[in-house]
Enzyme design. Sequence first.
Site: not given
Length: 149
Positions: A51, A57, A60-61, A65
């Site tokens: 990723h 990067i 976002g998840v 978290e």
Amino acid sequence: MTTTQDISQILELLPHRYPMLLVDRVVEQVNGKYIKAYKNVTINEPFFTGHFPQKPIMPGVLILEALAQASGILAFGSVGKTPAQGSLYYLVGIDNARFKQPVVPGDQLHLYVEMTRNMRGIYKFTAEASVEGRVVAQAELMCTERSVS
């Protein structure tokens, strides 16, 4: 009460372990009110291999978290319990999540979470992640305490 916590103290409060532990240090905490913590983002993170390999990067998840884990530390501190006493905090809701800028290797992800409500074991938080003073993500989080046996 304002407290700081190093990684060994965080490991006592969170059940997460590598590669899912996303809080490196708590720099300030006022139980029942707020927490300030951070995550050092390095190229060695396992998610960067996929990723994205050409432009790494942080997903976002995983930023959410990290904010949720900081929320759990705040919740544990606010009620004075630990997982060793048979309880965990589960993330049960995320509202109004927004991502404003990418987080990349070399960034220090600052986590700020404010407890806004505690009603019958359901905790609500407003959460913000930033890098070098710029907001990179925001969300409203909810968690609940559950006994584990």
